[in-house]
Structure formats: C-alpha cells, structure tokens
Design an enzyme around this catalytic site. Structure first.
Site, short mmCIF file in Angstrom:
data_model
loop_
_atom_site.label_atom_id
_atom_site.label_comp_id
_atom_site.label_asym_id
_atom_site.label_seq_id
_atom_site.Cartn_x
_atom_site.Cartn_y
_atom_site.Cartn_z
N LYS A 1 8.68 -9.91 8.70
CA LYS A 1 7.31 -9.44 8.41
C LYS A 1 6.33 -10.62 8.39
O LYS A 1 5.18 -10.50 8.82
CB LYS A 1 7.32 -8.72 7.06
N THR B 1 5.46 -5.92 1.10
CA THR B 1 5.53 -7.22 1.77
C THR B 1 5.48 -8.29 0.70
O THR B 1 4.46 -8.45 0.02
CB THR B 1 4.34 -7.40 2.73
P1 NAP Z 1 -2.42 -0.27 -2.29
O1 NAP Z 1 -3.08 0.92 -1.70
O2 NAP Z 1 -3.25 -1.29 -2.97
O3 NAP Z 1 -1.29 0.26 -3.31
C1 NAP Z 1 -0.56 -0.62 -4.09
C2 NAP Z 1 0.39 0.19 -4.95
O4 NAP Z 1 1.17 -0.72 -5.74
C3 NAP Z 1 -0.33 1.11 -5.94
O5 NAP Z 1 0.42 2.29 -6.08
C4 NAP Z 1 -0.30 0.28 -7.22
O6 NAP Z 1 -0.38 1.04 -8.40
C5 NAP Z 1 1.08 -0.35 -7.12
N1 NAP Z 1 1.22 -1.54 -7.94
C6 NAP Z 1 0.67 -2.77 -7.73
N2 NAP Z 1 1.03 -3.61 -8.70
C7 NAP Z 1 1.84 -2.93 -9.52
C8 NAP Z 1 2.54 -3.28 -10.71
N3 NAP Z 1 2.51 -4.53 -11.22
N4 NAP Z 1 3.28 -2.33 -11.31
C9 NAP Z 1 3.34 -1.07 -10.80
N5 NAP Z 1 2.69 -0.67 -9.69
C10 NAP Z 1 1.96 -1.60 -9.06
O7 NAP Z 1 -1.57 -1.07 -1.20
P2 NAP Z 1 -0.87 -0.54 0.13
O8 NAP Z 1 -1.82 -0.73 1.26
O9 NAP Z 1 -0.25 0.79 -0.11
O10 NAP Z 1 0.26 -1.67 0.30
C11 NAP Z 1 1.53 -1.60 -0.35
C12 NAP Z 1 2.44 -2.66 0.26
O11 NAP Z 1 2.61 -2.38 1.65
C13 NAP Z 1 1.88 -4.10 0.16
O12 NAP Z 1 2.91 -5.01 -0.06
C14 NAP Z 1 1.24 -4.29 1.53
O13 NAP Z 1 1.16 -5.66 1.88
C15 NAP Z 1 2.20 -3.52 2.41
N6 NAP Z 1 1.62 -3.05 3.68
C16 NAP Z 1 0.41 -2.43 3.72
C17 NAP Z 1 -0.11 -2.03 4.96
C18 NAP Z 1 -1.46 -1.34 5.07
O14 NAP Z 1 -1.95 -1.20 6.21
N7 NAP Z 1 -2.09 -0.89 3.99
C19 NAP Z 1 0.62 -2.24 6.12
C20 NAP Z 1 1.86 -2.84 6.05
C21 NAP Z 1 2.35 -3.24 4.82
P3 NAP Z 1 -1.83 1.48 -9.01
O15 NAP Z 1 -2.18 2.75 -8.31
O16 NAP Z 1 -1.59 1.62 -10.44
O17 NAP Z 1 -2.80 0.36 -8.70
#
Ligand code: NAP
Length: 313
Positions: free
Chosen positions: A188, A113
């Site tokens: 979104k 997102t």
């Molecule tokens: P998360 O668990 O915090 O995971 C984030 C991922 O992004 C990790 O693999 C992290 O790598 C990677 N990352 C972040 N910055 C980076 C960078 N500069 N370079 C390379 N890798 C990077 O977050 P998530 O919940 O999976 O969310 C991911 C996306 O989906 C977000 O945009 C979020 O808003 C969206 N989303 C989430 C949900 C939910 O319920 N969780 C629902 C809808 C949408 P590391 O492991 O190295 O930190």
C-alpha cells in the site's frame, strides 16, 4: 456524512451457513464495505466510535455491537477500517478492544492503511493468543468501496488469506497475496507513492494548460487518451475541472499515508526525492484549511500561486 448505498443485491441462500463478520469503523470506506459484505450474504455485527454512524447502519438491518471486544467474542472474523496506526492499536489492543474478547483461531483483518511495523507488532500480540491476523489495505477510493471493485493487498499467513478470499471478493476485484505480516502495508505504501506523484503531475499539467490559455476541455480529452492516461487524471482531474473538491480520499489521510512511507524509508535509509516534497505541499494545503478536501485539492495551492484556475465552465 450521507450514507452511500453500494451495489446492494441480495445473493443470500438458506442452505449455506455464512461467516459472521464483526466490522469496526463506519467511515467513508467502512460503510459501503459493510453493505457489500451484507450483499455477499455475510452476517454482520458492527461497531463505530461515533454512535450516530452505527444508527444509520442499523436502519439497513445491521446489528450494532457494544464494543470491539463484543464483536471479537461473537464473530468468526473481525475487520477493522479505521484511520491510523494508533487507532488500530486502540481498537485491537486497547480497553474493550478486539484482544480482550478474542479466542483462539479468531481471524482479524485490518483494512486500514497503517505502518507495516505497527501491523507486525499487533499481529505478534494477537498471535500470542492464537488469533490469525491479515493486513489488507485497499486502493480504489470511495468509489471502489461503493462498487465493490477495490484492489486489496494482503499480508499475513497464506492459509488464513486463502480461507478469507470469499470475504475479500465481496469487497474487491483485484485481490493479491503479498507475503507475510506487514507486506500488505508495504504494498500500500508503494501504491501511495505512485498515487501522490501522479496527482502532483495531473495538477501541474492542468495548471500549465490554464496559464497557457489553452482550451482545457480539449487538453483533457487529448491527454486522457494517450500515455498520460491514469485513474487520477480520469477521476480526480475531471473533478478538478468541475471545481469539485469533496473527498473521496482526504488530504489529511494522504498526508498520514505519505508520513508512513517517509518513516519506513528513513528506517531503511532509502533516499526518496519527490514524495517528501509532495508531503510538504499537502501539509501547506492542510494548514490553509484544506485537510478535509479530496486529494485533488493539490491543484488549489498551484492556482493560488499562479493566479489562474483550471476549470471548465
Ligand atoms: P474516515 O471516513 O475518516 O473514517 C475513519 C473511521 O475510523 C471512522 O469510523 C472513525 O470513527 C474510525 N476511527 C478513527 N480513529 C478511531 C479510534 N481511535 N477508535 C475508534 N474508531 C476510530 O476514513 P476512511 O476514508 O473511511 O478511511 C479509513 C481507512 O481506509 C484509512 O486508513 C484510510 O487511509 C484508508 N483508505 C481510505 C481511502 C479513501 O478513499 N477514503 C482509500 C483507501 C484507503 P468516528 O466515526 O468515531 O470518527
């Protein structure tokens, strides 16, 4: 974070050559999405900035790539699911990013997102070398990712969307084409305005019940069946009542999303009234140490101020 095992049935057949997908970002969402893509029969090669998360996936038999560029060189389609606009820019346009390994006709799908404007910027840069990009953010949370029931809102070239529907179907149930580049992210943003407002209302309703000395279980049961019914109440309201504030969807990510909404609204000169207040509320919660909690922790600030807790013991 423990590895979450999704609906893992093997539908692979020997006679169909499936696409190879490079997947970047093995967070709360990425890990189960990868598992469901494997379940759908796709070949996977994954990359994550923090290697320990990739190692967990390797135990499931997934191949680990050395960089986003390597994924781009070897895959038919690259998917990213990372945190924010700057992070997508880094994994796509940065050193060893997707662009540096890209070839003409590669498909890049960003499921993070992020800002609609940044999406359009990245899409234009990829377009210069013949890469087709879709923005395909999701809703449905961690549970939707695990169960393969995500709602997926897609922007970008219609033909690329149509060619990619098999991929989306492996991860989601409601898959909607929303228009040209950036329109998935615009959709979104609408989703997040509604989600945040609903969470605020669920929290205020439950704290009202607690302060009034009501039987909270009875209140919850009654209002869940009426016009107040919602995904937020049913799923996150139930978690509040159990005192479960684990994410799901983290407070700091919701703040990131609401900032995307507010920046876009500012640019359009669109007045919004409720969303900015909820954003400030989440900021206060983050400063209070709640950034990594689930968004249902919204009620914790209300509990602090009112001296009661909405729990079913
Ligand atoms: P998360 O668990 O915090 O995971 C984030 C991922 O992004 C990790 O693999 C992290 O790598 C990677 N990352 C972040 N910055 C980076 C960078 N500069 N370079 C390379 N890798 C990077 O977050 P998530 O919940 O999976 O969310 C991911 C996306 O989906 C977000 O945009 C979020 O808003 C969206 N989303 C989430 C949900 C939910 O319920 N969780 C629902 C809808 C949408 P590391 O492991 O190295 O930190």
């Amino acid at each position: 974070m423990d590895l979450i095992v999704g609906r893992f049935e093997d539908h692979r057949t020997d006679d169909i050559v499936m696409k190879t997908i490079g997947f970047i970002g093995l967070g709360i969402m990425g890990q189960p999405m990868v598992q469901n893509l494997m379940n759908g029969g796709f070949q996977l090669i994954v990359w994550n900035r923090t290697a320990s998360k990739s190692e967990k996936m390797a135990k499931l038999g997934v191949e680990i790539g050395a960089s986003p560029a390597e994924l781009a060189r070897r895959a038919d389609v690259v998917i990213s699911c990372v945190t924010d606009s700057a992070d997508v820019k880094e994994v796509v346009l940065g050193p060893e990013g997707v662009l540096s390994g890209a070839y003409s006709d590669l498909v890049m799908i960003d499921m993070s997102t992020i800002s609609p404007d940044v999406t359009r910027e990245i899409s234009a840069k990829l377009g210069e070398v013949g890469v087709f990009m879709l923005d395909a953010p999701v809703s449905g949370g961690q549970w939707g990712a695990v169960n393969g029931t995500l709602s997926i809102m897609v922007g970008g070239p219609l033909e690329t969307f149509q060619e990619s529907e098999d991929i989306f179907k492996a991860m989601g149930e409601r898959i909607v084409y929303c228009g040209p580049a950036g329109m998935g992210q615009v959709t979104k943003a609408v989703n997040q305005i509604i989600v945040a407002g609903t969470m605020a209302a669920v929290s205020e309703g439950l704290i009202f019940a607690a302060k009034a000395g009501a039987d909270i279980a009875a209140v919850f049961e009654a209002v869940s069946g009426g016009a107040a019914q919602s995904w937020q109440l049913e799923n996150l309201g139930a978690r509040i009542l159990k005192g479960d504030f684990d994410p799901g969807f983290m407070v700091k990510l919701q703040q990131k999303d609401l900032q995307i909404v507010l920046d876009a609204a500012q640019k359009m000169q669109l007045p919004l009234f409720t969303t900015p207040i909820i954003n400030q509320f989440y900021r206060a919660l983050e400063l209070d140490g709640g950034g990594d909690s689930g968004t249902q922790a919204y009620i914790k600030m209300l509990e602090k101020m009112s001296g009661v807790e909405a729990r079913i013991s």
